[in-house]
Scaffold this active site. Structure first.
Site, PDB file in Angstrom:
ATOM      1  N   LEU A 133       0.828  -1.212   0.000  1.00  0.00           N
ATOM      2  CA  LEU A 133       0.000   0.000   0.000  1.00  0.00           C
ATOM      3  C   LEU A 133       0.860   1.259   0.000  1.00  0.00           C
ATOM      4  CD1 LEU A 133       0.041   1.425   3.041  1.00  0.00           C
ATOM      5  CD2 LEU A 133      -1.494  -0.444   3.580  1.00  0.00           C
ATOM      6  N   GLU A 149       0.909   5.312   1.236  1.00  0.00           N
ATOM      7  CA  GLU A 149       0.269   6.252   2.138  1.00  0.00           C
ATOM      8  C   GLU A 149      -0.567   7.228   1.308  1.00  0.00           C
ATOM      9  OE1 GLU A 149       3.033   7.973   4.942  1.00  0.00           O
ATOM     10  OE2 GLU A 149       3.861   5.990   5.358  1.00  0.00           O
ATOM     11  N   GLY A 203      10.466  15.180  -9.976  1.00  0.00           N
ATOM     12  CA  GLY A 203      10.251  16.001  -8.791  1.00  0.00           C
ATOM     13  C   GLY A 203      11.545  16.222  -8.027  1.00  0.00           C
ATOM     14  N   GLY A 247      11.019  10.518  -1.380  1.00  0.00           N
ATOM     15  CA  GLY A 247      11.225  10.482   0.068  1.00  0.00           C
ATOM     16  C   GLY A 247      10.293   9.459   0.662  1.00  0.00           C
ATOM     17  N   CYS A 251       9.672   4.605   3.209  1.00  0.00           N
ATOM     18  CA  CYS A 251      10.051   3.305   2.656  1.00  0.00           C
ATOM     19  C   CYS A 251      11.106   3.325   1.564  1.00  0.00           C
ATOM     20  CB  CYS A 251       8.811   2.580   2.192  1.00  0.00           C
ATOM     21  SG  CYS A 251       7.798   2.141   3.619  1.00  0.00           S
TER      22      CYS A 251
HETATM   23  P1  NAD Z   1       5.019   2.879  11.990  1.00  0.00           P
HETATM   24  O1  NAD Z   1       6.239   3.380  12.639  1.00  0.00           O
HETATM   25  O2  NAD Z   1       3.960   3.835  11.538  1.00  0.00           O
HETATM   26  O3  NAD Z   1       4.283   1.838  12.962  1.00  0.00           O
HETATM   27  C1  NAD Z   1       4.915   0.835  13.675  1.00  0.00           C
HETATM   28  C2  NAD Z   1       4.182   0.678  15.000  1.00  0.00           C
HETATM   29  O4  NAD Z   1       4.634  -0.492  15.671  1.00  0.00           O
HETATM   30  C3  NAD Z   1       4.425   1.828  15.981  1.00  0.00           C
HETATM   31  O5  NAD Z   1       3.178   2.393  16.337  1.00  0.00           O
HETATM   32  C4  NAD Z   1       5.099   1.151  17.191  1.00  0.00           C
HETATM   33  O6  NAD Z   1       4.717   1.724  18.428  1.00  0.00           O
HETATM   34  C5  NAD Z   1       4.595  -0.257  17.063  1.00  0.00           C
HETATM   35  N1  NAD Z   1       5.396  -1.299  17.715  1.00  0.00           N
HETATM   36  C6  NAD Z   1       6.734  -1.512  17.624  1.00  0.00           C
HETATM   37  N2  NAD Z   1       7.079  -2.612  18.328  1.00  0.00           N
HETATM   38  C7  NAD Z   1       5.929  -3.098  18.875  1.00  0.00           C
HETATM   39  C8  NAD Z   1       5.627  -4.221  19.697  1.00  0.00           C
HETATM   40  N3  NAD Z   1       6.572  -5.076  20.083  1.00  0.00           N
HETATM   41  N4  NAD Z   1       4.361  -4.408  20.070  1.00  0.00           N
HETATM   42  C9  NAD Z   1       3.384  -3.561  19.680  1.00  0.00           C
HETATM   43  N5  NAD Z   1       3.610  -2.491  18.891  1.00  0.00           N
HETATM   44  C10 NAD Z   1       4.867  -2.267  18.484  1.00  0.00           C
HETATM   45  O7  NAD Z   1       5.499   1.996  10.766  1.00  0.00           O
HETATM   46  P2  NAD Z   1       4.759   1.723   9.374  1.00  0.00           P
HETATM   47  O8  NAD Z   1       4.917   2.875   8.466  1.00  0.00           O
HETATM   48  O9  NAD Z   1       3.389   1.203   9.659  1.00  0.00           O
HETATM   49  O10 NAD Z   1       5.651   0.542   8.792  1.00  0.00           O
HETATM   50  C11 NAD Z   1       5.634  -0.750   9.346  1.00  0.00           C
HETATM   51  C12 NAD Z   1       6.325  -1.706   8.397  1.00  0.00           C
HETATM   52  O11 NAD Z   1       5.578  -1.791   7.174  1.00  0.00           O
HETATM   53  C13 NAD Z   1       7.732  -1.280   7.976  1.00  0.00           C
HETATM   54  O12 NAD Z   1       8.522  -2.435   7.824  1.00  0.00           O
HETATM   55  C14 NAD Z   1       7.521  -0.622   6.636  1.00  0.00           C
HETATM   56  O13 NAD Z   1       8.670  -0.697   5.806  1.00  0.00           O
HETATM   57  C15 NAD Z   1       6.412  -1.467   6.067  1.00  0.00           C
HETATM   58  N6  NAD Z   1       5.581  -0.777   5.072  1.00  0.00           N
HETATM   59  C16 NAD Z   1       5.178   0.516   5.287  1.00  0.00           C
HETATM   60  C17 NAD Z   1       4.347   1.151   4.358  1.00  0.00           C
HETATM   61  C18 NAD Z   1       3.914   2.577   4.550  1.00  0.00           C
HETATM   62  O14 NAD Z   1       3.297   3.124   3.646  1.00  0.00           O
HETATM   63  N7  NAD Z   1       4.180   3.224   5.671  1.00  0.00           N
HETATM   64  C19 NAD Z   1       3.900   0.436   3.238  1.00  0.00           C
HETATM   65  C20 NAD Z   1       4.308  -0.889   3.064  1.00  0.00           C
HETATM   66  C21 NAD Z   1       5.144  -1.486   3.990  1.00  0.00           C
HETATM   67  C1  UGA Z   2       5.738   3.369  -1.602  1.00  0.00           C
HETATM   68  C2  UGA Z   2       5.232   2.376  -2.650  1.00  0.00           C
HETATM   69  O1  UGA Z   2       4.570   3.088  -3.698  1.00  0.00           O
HETATM   70  C3  UGA Z   2       4.270   1.367  -2.029  1.00  0.00           C
HETATM   71  O2  UGA Z   2       3.895   0.399  -3.004  1.00  0.00           O
HETATM   72  C4  UGA Z   2       4.982   0.668  -0.877  1.00  0.00           C
HETATM   73  O3  UGA Z   2       4.102  -0.222  -0.216  1.00  0.00           O
HETATM   74  C5  UGA Z   2       5.471   1.708   0.118  1.00  0.00           C
HETATM   75  O4  UGA Z   2       6.351   2.642  -0.539  1.00  0.00           O
HETATM   76  C6  UGA Z   2       6.248   1.062   1.220  1.00  0.00           C
HETATM   77  O5  UGA Z   2       6.897   0.067   1.031  1.00  0.00           O
HETATM   78  O6  UGA Z   2       6.147   1.630   2.286  1.00  0.00           O
HETATM   79  P1  UGA Z   2       4.752   5.533  -0.411  1.00  0.00           P
HETATM   80  O7  UGA Z   2       6.127   5.706   0.120  1.00  0.00           O
HETATM   81  O8  UGA Z   2       3.599   5.656   0.505  1.00  0.00           O
HETATM   82  O9  UGA Z   2       4.613   4.112  -1.122  1.00  0.00           O
HETATM   83  O10 UGA Z   2       4.512   6.638  -1.542  1.00  0.00           O
HETATM   84  P2  UGA Z   2       4.771   6.742  -3.118  1.00  0.00           P
HETATM   85  O11 UGA Z   2       3.529   7.224  -3.733  1.00  0.00           O
HETATM   86  O12 UGA Z   2       5.383   5.549  -3.685  1.00  0.00           O
HETATM   87  O13 UGA Z   2       5.834   7.932  -3.178  1.00  0.00           O
HETATM   88  C7  UGA Z   2       7.137   7.787  -2.671  1.00  0.00           C
HETATM   89  C8  UGA Z   2       7.978   8.988  -3.045  1.00  0.00           C
HETATM   90  O14 UGA Z   2       8.226   9.017  -4.446  1.00  0.00           O
HETATM   91  C9  UGA Z   2       7.322  10.323  -2.707  1.00  0.00           C
HETATM   92  O15 UGA Z   2       8.292  11.211  -2.199  1.00  0.00           O
HETATM   93  C10 UGA Z   2       6.788  10.804  -4.045  1.00  0.00           C
HETATM   94  O16 UGA Z   2       6.678  12.188  -4.130  1.00  0.00           O
HETATM   95  C11 UGA Z   2       7.857  10.276  -4.981  1.00  0.00           C
HETATM   96  N1  UGA Z   2       7.359  10.095  -6.366  1.00  0.00           N
HETATM   97  C12 UGA Z   2       6.443   9.145  -6.650  1.00  0.00           C
HETATM   98  C13 UGA Z   2       7.868  10.885  -7.367  1.00  0.00           C
HETATM   99  O17 UGA Z   2       8.735  11.757  -7.142  1.00  0.00           O
HETATM  100  N2  UGA Z   2       7.417  10.687  -8.652  1.00  0.00           N
HETATM  101  C14 UGA Z   2       6.497   9.746  -8.956  1.00  0.00           C
HETATM  102  O18 UGA Z   2       6.139   9.621 -10.157  1.00  0.00           O
HETATM  103  C15 UGA Z   2       5.987   8.958  -7.933  1.00  0.00           C
END
Ligand code: NAD
Ligand code: UGA
Length: 434
Positions: A153, A155, A256, A260, A263
């Protein structure tokens, strides 16, 4: 099915709410008491469009629960997800797996009956083996399977991405775990979402390869944008021209200020480190990381050049500081490189962001935060768009012109057309366009 989500952050909370919406009974566990307190009171700890309604509906339906105590939830669950953070380890860029391993230990001590432990966190190849070893060591007789199920997914579009994904990847060789995972994702099966069953290590690598490829695609178009500026071509036309080729595709070709977020930066670096460790370096990704880091810094120089070579004593209005629109997430946002560099060059920086200011206040010292785009630009020597929030796409340019001191617009997301901005009497600088 009964599901526990360890970690209620961007991924755990969204996935938990969506699984509840699929009809499962889900408990989200987080060790941060303030997060759980908010959730119990119906307040979202993060900004994600649609999340508040989804959480409310499922809480009201008695399918979604929040707690700081993993005990009962884990003991009663068929499936326990690990969705904790895997940030870059300080110093070497490897993924810091301490939260994942701590969660695994906790789950080992609490689980009962056949339990599927699923890593949804993004974890390097081999982490599933280690999680299995940790649990096996603490509970030699336990009946469990460790499965990899990476999350794709984005954000800002998280709910739609979770409910209508391009694919679901499930890494396990065990048939009974596959059957349970099929049941868990049943609504997506009915939608004919491709579900790829594969080995655990392959699944772990798919996640990093996907993020690295997307980061590389963005970096590619960013470099093409630089070339466009030199040769008098238009990067948006180039992106359209190549993106219409189905083999290339149109998405992720928006030039851009550099990617950032929570991930791409950490995951590209972690993949680089894993590959180096296994003596199979991924040089394209090493270069991608270098180019992107340099690009974020170069954006400050671009702004300074657009303002005549010096910003000392000048007021710069920044619109948008989150790493992308529709999130409050500031992790590795390009603004965190750009703004301090402008301050170091003597500029006075004021900022407006629709959702990111709370978080940004902790990260950007010396910045003045203003409520609203027009308040932000008032009296400025230049306006810089760093994040393409919708409300910045439709600014009343006449009103902006009347409010600023000097009509210079630096658009790092190409959300305006040069002719339109120039017609309002602005000096306009964008990315990769003549
Ligand atoms: P986050 O920092 O928003 O959330 C992690 C949460 O885990 C925190 O609220 C923390 O308090 C909690 N936590 C840590 N240890 C714990 C424990 N032992 N018990 C209960 N809670 C605990 O992180 P996130 O952005 O949700 O990312 C989580 C993972 O998913 C990362 O590995 C990230 O790379 C991956 N991921 C993130 C996204 C994204 O869009 N943010 C998308 C795909 C995958
Ligand atoms: C990204 C991936 O798109 C997700 O599939 C993945 O699950 C996630 O990382 C993750 O592993 O956490 P996210 O970081 O939420 O998702 O946002 P993106 O929409 O991918 O954008 C990432 C960065 O790339 C942003 O800074 C965005 O501005 C930049 N971007 C994206 C560009 O500069 N140009 C583009 O065409 C697209």
């Amino acid at each position: 099915m009964r599901v526990t989500m360890i970690g209620a952050g961007y991924v755990g909370l969204v996935s938990g709410a969506c699984f509840a919406d699929f009809g499962h009974t889900v408990t989200c566990v987080d060790k941060a008491p303030e997060k759980i307190e908010k959730l119990k009171n119906g307040i979202m700890p993060i900004y994600e469009p649609g999340l508040d309604d989804l959480v409310k509906e499922n809480v009201d339906a008695g399918r979604l629960f929040f707690t700081t105590e993993a005990k009962d939830a884990v003991a009663n669950s068929d499936v326990v997800f690990i969705a904790v953070g895997t940030p870059s380890r300080r110093g070497d860029g490897h993924a810091d797996l301490s939260y994942v391993y701590a969660a695994a230990e906790e789950i080992a001590d609490l689980m009962s009956g056949y339990t599927i432990v699923v890593t949804k966190s993004t974890v390097p190849v081999g982490t599933g083996d280690e999680v299995e070893a940790i649990i096996r060591k603490r509970r030699p007789d336990a009946d469990f399977t460790v499965v990899s199920n990476p999350e794709f997914l984005r954000e800002g579009a998280a709910i739609g991405d979770f409910k209508r994904p391009d694919r679901v990847v499930v890494g396990t060789d065990e048939e009974r775990a596959r059957a349970k995972m099929r049941e868990l994702y049943r609504p997506l099966f009915l939608n004919e979402t491709p579900i790829l069953f594969t080995g655990r290590r392959t699944s772990e690598l798919i996640k990093y390869a996907a993020n690295a490829f997307l980061a590389m695609k963005i970096t590619f178009i960013n470099e093409v944008a630089d070339l466009c500026e030199r040769v008098g071509a238009d990067v948006q036309e180039v992106a359209r021209g190549i993106g219409l080729d189905n083999r290339i595709g149109r998405k992720f070709l928006n030039a851009g200020p550099g990617y950032g977020g929570s991930c791409f930066p950490k995951d590209t670096l972690a993949l680089v480190r894993t590959a180096q460790e296994y003596k199979a370096p991924v040089r394209l990704i090493e270069t991608t990381v270098e180019i992107n880091d340099a690009r974020k810094r170069a954006m400050a120089s671009k702004i300074i050049a657009a303002m005549g070579g010096s910003v000392a004593g000048k007021a710069i209005a920044i619109l948008g500081v989150t790493f992308k629109p529709e999130t409050d997430d500031m992790r590795d946002a390009p603004s965190l490189d750009i703004i301090p560099a402008l301050q170091a060059a003597g500029a006075q920086v004021r900022v407006f962001d629709p959702e990111g200011m709370e978080e940004a206040k902790h990260l950007l010292p010396g910045v003045e935060f203003r409520e609203g785009a027009y308040q932000c630009v008032a009296g400025a020597d230049a306006v810089v768009i760093i994040t393409e929030w919708d409300e910045f796409r439709a600014l009343d340019l006449a009103r902006v012109k009347a409010a600023v001191k000097t009509p210079t617009l630096i658009d790092l997301r190409n959300i305006y057309t040069p002719a339109e901005v120039k017609a309002h009497g602005f000096t306009y600088v964008s990315i990769g366009r003549p």
